[in-house]
Every structure is written in C-alpha cells, then in structure tokens.
Scaffold this motif. Structure first.
Motif, PDB file in Angstrom:
ATOM      1  N   THR A   2      -6.115   4.034  -0.920  1.00  0.00           N
ATOM      2  CA  THR A   2      -5.632   3.189   0.163  1.00  0.00           C
ATOM      3  C   THR A   2      -6.624   2.076   0.470  1.00  0.00           C
ATOM      4  O   THR A   2      -7.838   2.301   0.450  1.00  0.00           O
ATOM      5  CB  THR A   2      -5.381   4.019   1.430  1.00  0.00           C
ATOM      6  OG1 THR A   2      -4.969   3.147   2.489  1.00  0.00           O
ATOM      7  CG2 THR A   2      -6.638   4.743   1.878  1.00  0.00           C
ATOM      8  N   PRO A   3      -6.131   0.849   0.749  1.00  0.00           N
ATOM      9  CA  PRO A   3      -7.052  -0.253   1.043  1.00  0.00           C
ATOM     10  C   PRO A   3      -7.591  -0.215   2.473  1.00  0.00           C
ATOM     11  O   PRO A   3      -8.456  -1.019   2.817  1.00  0.00           O
ATOM     12  CB  PRO A   3      -6.187  -1.495   0.812  1.00  0.00           C
ATOM     13  CG  PRO A   3      -4.799  -1.040   1.104  1.00  0.00           C
ATOM     14  CD  PRO A   3      -4.728   0.385   0.646  1.00  0.00           C
ATOM     15  N   VAL A   4      -7.075   0.688   3.326  1.00  0.00           N
ATOM     16  CA  VAL A   4      -7.521   0.780   4.709  1.00  0.00           C
ATOM     17  C   VAL A   4      -7.957   2.213   4.997  1.00  0.00           C
ATOM     18  O   VAL A   4      -7.193   3.157   4.777  1.00  0.00           O
ATOM     19  CB  VAL A   4      -6.414   0.364   5.702  1.00  0.00           C
ATOM     20  CG1 VAL A   4      -6.924   0.442   7.144  1.00  0.00           C
ATOM     21  CG2 VAL A   4      -5.917  -1.044   5.399  1.00  0.00           C
ATOM     22  N   THR A   5      -9.197   2.380   5.461  1.00  0.00           N
ATOM     23  CA  THR A   5      -9.707   3.716   5.766  1.00  0.00           C
ATOM     24  C   THR A   5     -10.063   3.813   7.243  1.00  0.00           C
ATOM     25  O   THR A   5     -10.351   2.808   7.896  1.00  0.00           O
ATOM     26  CB  THR A   5     -10.944   4.042   4.910  1.00  0.00           C
ATOM     27  OG1 THR A   5     -11.951   3.039   5.132  1.00  0.00           O
ATOM     28  CG2 THR A   5     -10.590   4.076   3.433  1.00  0.00           C
ATOM     29  N   VAL A  22     -10.607 -10.486  -2.004  1.00  0.00           N
ATOM     30  CA  VAL A  22     -10.755 -11.248  -0.751  1.00  0.00           C
ATOM     31  C   VAL A  22     -10.108 -10.555   0.437  1.00  0.00           C
ATOM     32  O   VAL A  22      -9.894 -11.179   1.475  1.00  0.00           O
ATOM     33  CB  VAL A  22     -10.175 -12.675  -0.899  1.00  0.00           C
ATOM     34  CG1 VAL A  22     -10.965 -13.477  -1.912  1.00  0.00           C
ATOM     35  CG2 VAL A  22      -8.696 -12.648  -1.250  1.00  0.00           C
ATOM     36  N   ASN A  23      -9.798  -9.265   0.323  1.00  0.00           N
ATOM     37  CA  ASN A  23      -9.173  -8.538   1.437  1.00  0.00           C
ATOM     38  C   ASN A  23      -7.924  -9.244   1.952  1.00  0.00           C
ATOM     39  O   ASN A  23      -7.702  -9.379   3.162  1.00  0.00           O
ATOM     40  CB  ASN A  23     -10.173  -8.337   2.587  1.00  0.00           C
ATOM     41  CG  ASN A  23     -11.253  -7.337   2.250  1.00  0.00           C
ATOM     42  OD1 ASN A  23     -11.096  -6.531   1.340  1.00  0.00           O
ATOM     43  ND2 ASN A  23     -12.362  -7.396   2.960  1.00  0.00           N
ATOM     44  N   ALA A  24      -7.091  -9.723   1.007  1.00  0.00           N
ATOM     45  CA  ALA A  24      -5.848 -10.397   1.385  1.00  0.00           C
ATOM     46  C   ALA A  24      -4.938  -9.425   2.123  1.00  0.00           C
ATOM     47  O   ALA A  24      -4.904  -8.220   1.835  1.00  0.00           O
ATOM     48  CB  ALA A  24      -5.138 -10.943   0.150  1.00  0.00           C
ATOM     49  N   LEU A  25      -4.183  -9.972   3.050  1.00  0.00           N
ATOM     50  CA  LEU A  25      -3.341  -9.151   3.920  1.00  0.00           C
ATOM     51  C   LEU A  25      -1.966  -8.927   3.307  1.00  0.00           C
ATOM     52  O   LEU A  25      -0.927  -9.265   3.883  1.00  0.00           O
ATOM     53  CB  LEU A  25      -3.219  -9.826   5.291  1.00  0.00           C
ATOM     54  CG  LEU A  25      -4.497  -9.768   6.133  1.00  0.00           C
ATOM     55  CD1 LEU A  25      -4.493 -10.843   7.208  1.00  0.00           C
ATOM     56  CD2 LEU A  25      -4.661  -8.387   6.746  1.00  0.00           C
ATOM     57  N   GLY A  26      -1.964  -8.322   2.121  1.00  0.00           N
ATOM     58  CA  GLY A  26      -0.709  -7.958   1.476  1.00  0.00           C
ATOM     59  C   GLY A  26      -0.054  -6.785   2.171  1.00  0.00           C
ATOM     60  O   GLY A  26      -0.567  -6.224   3.142  1.00  0.00           O
ATOM     61  N   HIS A  27       1.093  -6.375   1.641  1.00  0.00           N
ATOM     62  CA  HIS A  27       1.878  -5.339   2.318  1.00  0.00           C
ATOM     63  C   HIS A  27       1.104  -4.041   2.493  1.00  0.00           C
ATOM     64  O   HIS A  27       1.140  -3.413   3.558  1.00  0.00           O
ATOM     65  CB  HIS A  27       3.171  -5.067   1.535  1.00  0.00           C
ATOM     66  CG  HIS A  27       3.973  -3.954   2.113  1.00  0.00           C
ATOM     67  ND1 HIS A  27       4.051  -2.693   1.544  1.00  0.00           N
ATOM     68  CD2 HIS A  27       4.709  -3.883   3.257  1.00  0.00           C
ATOM     69  CE1 HIS A  27       4.808  -1.913   2.291  1.00  0.00           C
ATOM     70  NE2 HIS A  27       5.229  -2.609   3.331  1.00  0.00           N
ATOM     71  N   ALA A  28       0.359  -3.610   1.477  1.00  0.00           N
ATOM     72  CA  ALA A  28      -0.368  -2.341   1.572  1.00  0.00           C
ATOM     73  C   ALA A  28      -1.416  -2.391   2.673  1.00  0.00           C
ATOM     74  O   ALA A  28      -1.620  -1.407   3.403  1.00  0.00           O
ATOM     75  CB  ALA A  28      -1.017  -2.008   0.230  1.00  0.00           C
ATOM     76  N   VAL A  29      -2.082  -3.539   2.825  1.00  0.00           N
ATOM     77  CA  VAL A  29      -3.090  -3.679   3.880  1.00  0.00           C
ATOM     78  C   VAL A  29      -2.424  -3.683   5.247  1.00  0.00           C
ATOM     79  O   VAL A  29      -2.888  -3.022   6.186  1.00  0.00           O
ATOM     80  CB  VAL A  29      -3.920  -4.956   3.669  1.00  0.00           C
ATOM     81  CG1 VAL A  29      -4.817  -5.224   4.881  1.00  0.00           C
ATOM     82  CG2 VAL A  29      -4.771  -4.832   2.409  1.00  0.00           C
ATOM     83  N   GLN A  72       8.279  -7.811   3.555  1.00  0.00           N
ATOM     84  CA  GLN A  72       8.196  -6.353   3.620  1.00  0.00           C
ATOM     85  C   GLN A  72       7.521  -5.962   4.925  1.00  0.00           C
ATOM     86  O   GLN A  72       6.405  -6.379   5.211  1.00  0.00           O
ATOM     87  CB  GLN A  72       7.387  -5.803   2.432  1.00  0.00           C
ATOM     88  CG  GLN A  72       8.112  -5.865   1.094  1.00  0.00           C
ATOM     89  CD  GLN A  72       7.288  -5.197   0.010  1.00  0.00           C
ATOM     90  OE1 GLN A  72       6.331  -5.770  -0.507  1.00  0.00           O
ATOM     91  NE2 GLN A  72       7.649  -3.981  -0.330  1.00  0.00           N
ATOM     92  N   GLU A  73       8.209  -5.160   5.720  1.00  0.00           N
ATOM     93  CA  GLU A  73       7.633  -4.722   6.990  1.00  0.00           C
ATOM     94  C   GLU A  73       6.553  -3.676   6.759  1.00  0.00           C
ATOM     95  O   GLU A  73       6.631  -2.898   5.808  1.00  0.00           O
ATOM     96  CB  GLU A  73       8.737  -4.154   7.887  1.00  0.00           C
ATOM     97  CG  GLU A  73       9.746  -5.199   8.355  1.00  0.00           C
ATOM     98  CD  GLU A  73       9.134  -6.219   9.298  1.00  0.00           C
ATOM     99  OE1 GLU A  73       8.013  -5.979   9.812  1.00  0.00           O
ATOM    100  OE2 GLU A  73       9.766  -7.261   9.510  1.00  0.00           O
ATOM    101  N   PRO A  74       5.535  -3.640   7.630  1.00  0.00           N
ATOM    102  CA  PRO A  74       5.396  -4.493   8.795  1.00  0.00           C
ATOM    103  C   PRO A  74       4.856  -5.869   8.415  1.00  0.00           C
ATOM    104  O   PRO A  74       3.966  -5.996   7.578  1.00  0.00           O
ATOM    105  CB  PRO A  74       4.390  -3.742   9.657  1.00  0.00           C
ATOM    106  CG  PRO A  74       3.516  -3.039   8.664  1.00  0.00           C
ATOM    107  CD  PRO A  74       4.430  -2.648   7.538  1.00  0.00           C
ATOM    108  N   GLY A  75       5.405  -6.911   9.044  1.00  0.00           N
ATOM    109  CA  GLY A  75       4.881  -8.250   8.850  1.00  0.00           C
ATOM    110  C   GLY A  75       3.581  -8.417   9.611  1.00  0.00           C
ATOM    111  O   GLY A  75       3.238  -7.625  10.499  1.00  0.00           O
ATOM    112  N   LEU A  76       2.848  -9.466   9.292  1.00  0.00           N
ATOM    113  CA  LEU A  76       1.565  -9.688   9.954  1.00  0.00           C
ATOM    114  C   LEU A  76       1.709  -9.889  11.464  1.00  0.00           C
ATOM    115  O   LEU A  76       0.897  -9.349  12.229  1.00  0.00           O
ATOM    116  CB  LEU A  76       0.831 -10.868   9.315  1.00  0.00           C
ATOM    117  CG  LEU A  76      -0.608 -11.080   9.790  1.00  0.00           C
ATOM    118  CD1 LEU A  76      -1.462  -9.846   9.532  1.00  0.00           C
ATOM    119  CD2 LEU A  76      -1.222 -12.301   9.109  1.00  0.00           C
ATOM    120  N   PRO A  77       2.725 -10.621  11.951  1.00  0.00           N
ATOM    121  CA  PRO A  77       2.862 -10.747  13.403  1.00  0.00           C
ATOM    122  C   PRO A  77       3.011  -9.392  14.095  1.00  0.00           C
ATOM    123  O   PRO A  77       2.440  -9.164  15.169  1.00  0.00           O
ATOM    124  CB  PRO A  77       4.131 -11.593  13.571  1.00  0.00           C
ATOM    125  CG  PRO A  77       4.219 -12.382  12.312  1.00  0.00           C
ATOM    126  CD  PRO A  77       3.719 -11.453  11.239  1.00  0.00           C
TER     127      PRO A  77
END
Length: 692
Positions: A2-5, A22-29, A72-77
């Motif tokens: 997982t990219p988030v711990t 670059v820690n892009a805020l893709g769906h998995a993040v 793909q949810e959740p969106g960044l907002p």
C-alpha cells in the motif's frame, strides 16, 4: 504494498504517503488517505495525526495521466474535505515540494509545517486547469486575496520562509528530519490543547478581483485558465464555503474539456519525452567540467554565461586581446543582469567570473572536456576552427558547433575524429533561451550524444535531438513558413497585416517583428548563401533585400520593418510600404486575417511533416517542443503538430490543395500528411508508436 501507511506512537499518528517517484495523488493514494483518516478518527489511542510524504517530497500533486478519464472515487476534493472534517487535529509536515493537489491536501489539514528549502505552489493554470480540490477557496482564506490570486494565476511556487510570512504555513522546521519535526510540532500542539482548525471556518477575505482579472486578460492573452481561476476565487467571496467549492468544481470541469487543457498537457508530457531516446539507453556521458567556447560575440558570450551559471569552468578563445577583453565585459554584464533578476547572488557572480578565462590561443583548451564553436556562419571559417580544435584538444574531448544551418557532417570531416563531433544549436540569447537543438551527425558516437544531453540538463536547457539538414528542425521549418508570409506580402498583404494576424493567432510577435529583433542582416546572409541552389520558380522577397541595402537592419539600427526612433515597440513606416510596392509584380489582392493564419500554419505543418518523414525529427512531439521553446508558438495550442491534429489533416490538406492552384511549386502536400489522412491516423499516433 500500500502507498499509504498508518502508525501510532505516544498518541501521535503518522500517516505516510510513499508512492515513488513523486508521491502523485493517484487513485490508490487517495483511497489510502481516505482509509487512514477514517482509521485515525476511530483510533482511541491517537490524539493528533501527522501527514507526511515518504522519499524526497511531500506530495507531488494529481496524477496527470488521469485527466480526461472517468474519475475513480474517492476524488481528491472528497479526500481533502474528509481531512478537514476530521474531529481530531491533522498536521501536514511538508518537505521538498507541495505543488498543486499536494498543497491542496495540506490546506485541508488543520496545521502546516514546512521544512527549509521546501517549495509550495498551485501551478495548475500552466496545465490549462485550476486548483480543483479547494485551492481557490482555502488559499484566499489563509493568505488573502492578492497573494492567493498571484499564486494561482502566476503559478510560481513560494519558499517555506515566504509561506510562513504570508500565512500559508504555520511553522518553519528547524532542519533535519521532517518526520521528527512533524512529531515535535504535533507534540507542542497537544501540550497546548489545540484542536481541529478547519480552513473553511476562516472568513473569506474582502475585496475585488477586477484589477487582477484585467491583468490576467492582458498577461495571458488567449488563455482561459487564469481568468477562470479568478472566477473560482471570486465565487467563494460572497457565498457559503460549500457553494464556493461546488462552483470551483464546475469551473474545473469546464477547463478539463477545453482544447487548451489538452494542448498544455501535451506540451507537459512532450517536454519530458524529448530526452527519452533509444540511443541513450545504457550509454554513459563523458566527463564534463571544463568547457571551451570559440568566439566571444553575442552568441559565444551567451553560451559562456550559461556554462558559468551552471558551475562549469569556461575558457573562451578570441582572435586577439581586445576581442577577448570585450567578450569578458559582455559576460560580466550578463552576470550582472542575472543578479538584478534575482537569479544569481553577488557571491556566485564573483565565483563565476573566477571560473572564466578569456584567451587568444587554442592551447588553453588542451584539458577542456568539450568545446563549442560559435564563430561566423561560414563553412570554411568553421572548418578551420575545427582543424585547430582537433590539433589542440585531448583525446575523448567533444567538439561541438553552434551552426544554425550548415552541414555538420562536412564540418566533422575537417577533423581526424568525426565521432567526437556534434551540433549544439543554441538560441539567442543563449543564457536565457531554453531550447537546445542537439544535432547528431552521421558518425557521432552515442556517448557524445549522451554528453550533449547531460550538458543540456546541467545548463537547464530543453534539448531536442535533430538530424543533419539545412536548418535542422526549427530553422528549416521556419524558412518555409516565412516564405509563405513573404509570398503574401508580394501578393498584396502588408508586413503589418501579417504580423497583426499572427499575434491574434497567439504568437507574441509576428514574423516581421521577429526579423527586426534578430536583425535583417541575418535573413539577408541566409538568402545569399542559398541563392546558388535556388529553384527557378522560387519567389524572392526582394523587399527584404531593399531594406537591408537601405541600412534598415531592425532594432539595432532603429529602423527595419518598423520605425523604433520614437517608440520602442516600433511604429509602422510608409517608407517600408513603398519598398514593398516596388518589389511587387502582377495583380494584388487583400488577405483576411484568417487566410493569413491558414497559409502560415499550413506551410509550417506541411514542412514539419516532411522533417518528421525524413527522420530529421524523430517524432512529431520533437517538432512541438522546438517550436514551443525556440519560436514562440502559443503554448496553450500544444505545438504545430498537436494543433494540426486538433484542426484535422483533411482541412490542412484541403488548404494546401487550394493554395496550389496559384503556386503548385511551393504548395506541395507532404506525403506523410497524405498517408496519415488515408490511414485515419494522427501525429499523436506517431508519437505513441515511436516512444522507443
């Protein structure tokens, strides 16, 4: 993995995003962040959370590859709103960079710490969009209306120190480890009994954006993202926060669907693709620390300045002591200007000058790793220079020419080591312009090409590989569409008509304004050089020759196509129209601005297709990058090849066919354009198939 711990120690939760590079805020993040905030909310052992990025930076923003695709949810907002709504305090511990969506995440946190050296910004308008996860609503509440508008429309990042000063960030880290600094700040907040502090609860600032809007319309003429972003900011000034967010999102979606967004995204990806060449895979560049420059005129001095600014040792060779001294003075003035622009400190200026030697003998280049010739554009002169470089320089040194047009294979044959010879075509002023055409000759060794790309990176240039032909990529195409402009002037349009139409298209300057800036002697010398090989049906712009012979060389003499005696921007001159009238023959007609644009662009795209078909440019995107960085092509249109795809090849070929009715010598459709239309393919398809 997982990219988030998520972990908890002594009541402090640490949420770490580790999504290289670059820690892009893709769906998995985004999904991981949403889950981590929910876990933190429900965790009785955690009283405060620190959100940080793993690796070299905080969060690098949205995943651009997702733009234009179903969300793909959740969106960044949604994720940012969840962070802000958390009933326990969340601290953003920022290091490296926090740009775009990454900064919007930080704005959703309740407290913000930034480490020294961090850059924070909202650069979305450079991609044709706006901050769409609350940035236009939260930033003004934190930093005020003017600062927020400047950050969002100007798209320039601020330092951590500046961020603290304007209220974007609460605390500056004291150096060292960002995780430790974040935990220390969280501990202080716990000791103070600090609770959540949602940015949305801060009252919207008072004021108006009328002046900022007027400035944006002027500064970003033809672009829509900057003004639309200001509209989004304004939406939050006089309505509830959630309504402001909804309007921001609506405006964001309208920008996603604009052709400008597609053009700017294409430009963004193309600039990163130009260095990805199969011939560079697994090839190491040669050592590069000492650079020689031959010739200390405007171009040579600019190249030397660029190398000094990059921290290289420079030896500049001139013909005599007086010329060498003059070159050193020019370089000194260039460095002074960099200090005034804030690009260089006084200390760095002194260090740079200490790294410069101006000499009169080639023997001083004996230990140089690379030499760049920047002398007069004459084949015999350049061959003489390369023979002397060949004799003076050590084995393995790279020998480069800054020629704009000449045959580099012929220049290479003047040496005993053609594998070490390459073209490095800088654009003037060389210490400012970003484009560098790297012209690979027939015998150029792969490691020499790799060295040229490594040099470009060190100089902060945008490099594009080109093959050998007259003018390479940019100037070859330029000669064709400039001829189309000259033909229109011969047939009835004035130079001023042409310039106005192309400025309206989106160019910062028209071709005749550009000629005045460069100097009309440049064009005259090129025409003289090509005269012996001209086709009998080629049409010569004799009015340009008349201007040259009248001493009207452009801005440097105060008169060219325009008169600069009383207006630095140039005024139209009846004398020019008289000279143009004398050069005309046959019937004349009027050209509408639209037809001027169509002819100019059809000539540009047609010749560019030839350049790609012949392999002078490997891919259409290489042409786009050359014209975006060297020829003032409007960035929001993506480049001439991207523009051609958007217009449709059928339309461009129909124009060429129509224009050929009166000049079938000049207007000959490029076979590649015809093939792509017949196959239902585009230049974008060629980019995709020529990735490697």
């Amino acid at each position: 993995m997982t990219p988030v711990t998520y972990s908890v120690t002594d009541g402090i939760a640490v949420i770490t995003v580790d999504n290289p590079p670059v820690n892009a805020l893709g769906h998995a993040v985004r999904a991981g962040l949403s889950e981590a905030i929910a876990t933190f909310t429900a965790d009785a052992d955690a009283q405060i959370a620190v959100l940080r990025g793993g690796g070299k930076l905080f969060l690098g923003g949205a995943d651009i590859s997702e733009f234009g695709k179903p969300l793909q949810e959740p969106g960044l907002p949604t994720v940012v709103n969840e962070i802000e709504a958390c009933p326990k305090p969340v601290v953003a511990a920022i290091h490296g960079v926090a740009l775009g969506g990454g900064l919007e995440v930080a704005l959703g946190c309740h407290y913000r710490l930034a480490m020294p050296g961090t850059k924070l910004g909202l650069p979305e308008t450079t991609l044709g969009i706006l901050p769409g996860a609350g940035g236009t609503q939260r930033a003004p509440r934190l930093v005020g209306l003017d600062a927020a508008a400047e950050m969002i429309t100007g798209a320039k990042p601020v330092t951590a120190e500046k961020a603290v000063e304007i209220g974007l960030v609460d605390r500056l880290g004291d150096g060292g480890d960002v995780a430790a600094a974040g935990r220390a700040y969280a501990g202080d907040l716990l000791a103070e009994g600090a609770g959540p502090r949602p940015t949305r609860d801060i009252p919207a600032p008072e004021g108006t954006l009328a002046q900022k809007r007027a400035e944006a319309e002027w500064k970003f003429k033809g672009q829509v993202a900057q003004v639309t972003a200001l509209d989004a900011i304004a939406a939050g000034l006089d309505r509830p926060f959630d309504e402001g967010l909804a309007e921001e999102r609506r405006l964001f979606q309208t920008l996603i669907e604009t052709p400008q967004r597609a053009g700017l995204i294409h430009a963004f990806f193309s600039e990163r693709a130009v260095t990805k060449l199969p011939e560079l895979k697994g090839v190491s560049p040669r050592n590069l620390s000492h650079v020689g420059v031959i010739g200390g005129g405007t171009m040579g001095a600019g190249i030397a300045t660029s190398a000094l600014l990059a921290g290289l040792v420079v030896t500049l060779v001139e013909r005599d002591e007086a010329a060498a001294g003059k070159a050193r003075e020019t370089i000194g003035r260039n460095l002074d200007a960099a200090v005034k622009r804030g690009k260089l400190t006084d200390e760095r200026r002194q260090t740079s000058l200490a790294s410069l030697a101006t000499v009169t003998g080639y023997d001083a280049l004996a230990e140089a790793d690379l030499a760049i010739e920047a002398v007069f554009e004459d084949m015999e002169v350049k061959k003489g220079v390369f023979a002397r470089l060949d004799a003076a320089m050590k084995p393995g040194a790279v020998l480069a020419t800054n020629t704009s047009y000449l045959d580099i294979n012929e220049i290479a044959r003047a040496t005993s080591r053609p594998a070490d010879v390459i073209g490095l075509h800088f654009f003037s002023p060389a210490h400012i312009m970003k484009l560098l055409e790297i012209v690979v000759a027939d015998d150029t060794a792969p490691e020499v090409t790799a060295t040229a790309f490594a040099l470009a990176k060190r100089l902060g240039k945008t490099p594009v590989r080109a093959g050998v032909c007259d003018g390479f990529i940019g100037n070859r195409i330029l000669s064709h569409y400039r001829a189309a402009a000259d033909h229109m002037v011969l047939d009835g349009a004035s130079p001023y008509d042409v310039d106005r139409a192309l400025v309206a298209f989106g160019f910062a300057m028209g071709p005749y304004q550009v000629s005045d800036l460069a100097g009309l002697d440049i064009g005259y010398a090129t025409r003289e050089r090509k005269a012996a090989t001209a086709h009998p049906r080629d049409r010569s712009p004799t009015f340009a020759d008349a201007l040259y012979h009248a001493g009207r060389l452009g801005q440097k003499t105060g008169k060219g196509y325009y008169d600069y005696s009383e207006d630095r921007r140039g005024a139209q001159d009846p004398e020019v129209l008289d000279l143009v009238a004398e050069a005309r023959a046959g019937s004349q007609r009027r050209f509408t601005p639209e037809e001027i644009q169509r002819r100019y662009m059809a000539a540009m795209v047609n010749e560019a297709a030839q350049v790609v078909d012949e392999g002078i440019a490997r891919r259409p995107l290489d042409v786009d990058v050359v014209f975006l960085h060297g020829y003032g092509f409007p960035r929001h249109l993506g480049g001439p090849m991207h523009w051609a795809d958007a217009q449709g090849h059928d339309r461009i070929l129909a124009d060429i066919t129509e224009f050929a009715k009166t000049d079938d010598h000049f207007w000959q459709p490029a076979p590649l354009l015809q093939r792509l239309l017949a196959e239902g393919r585009s230049f974008a398809d060629l980019n995709a198939t020529r990735k490697d």
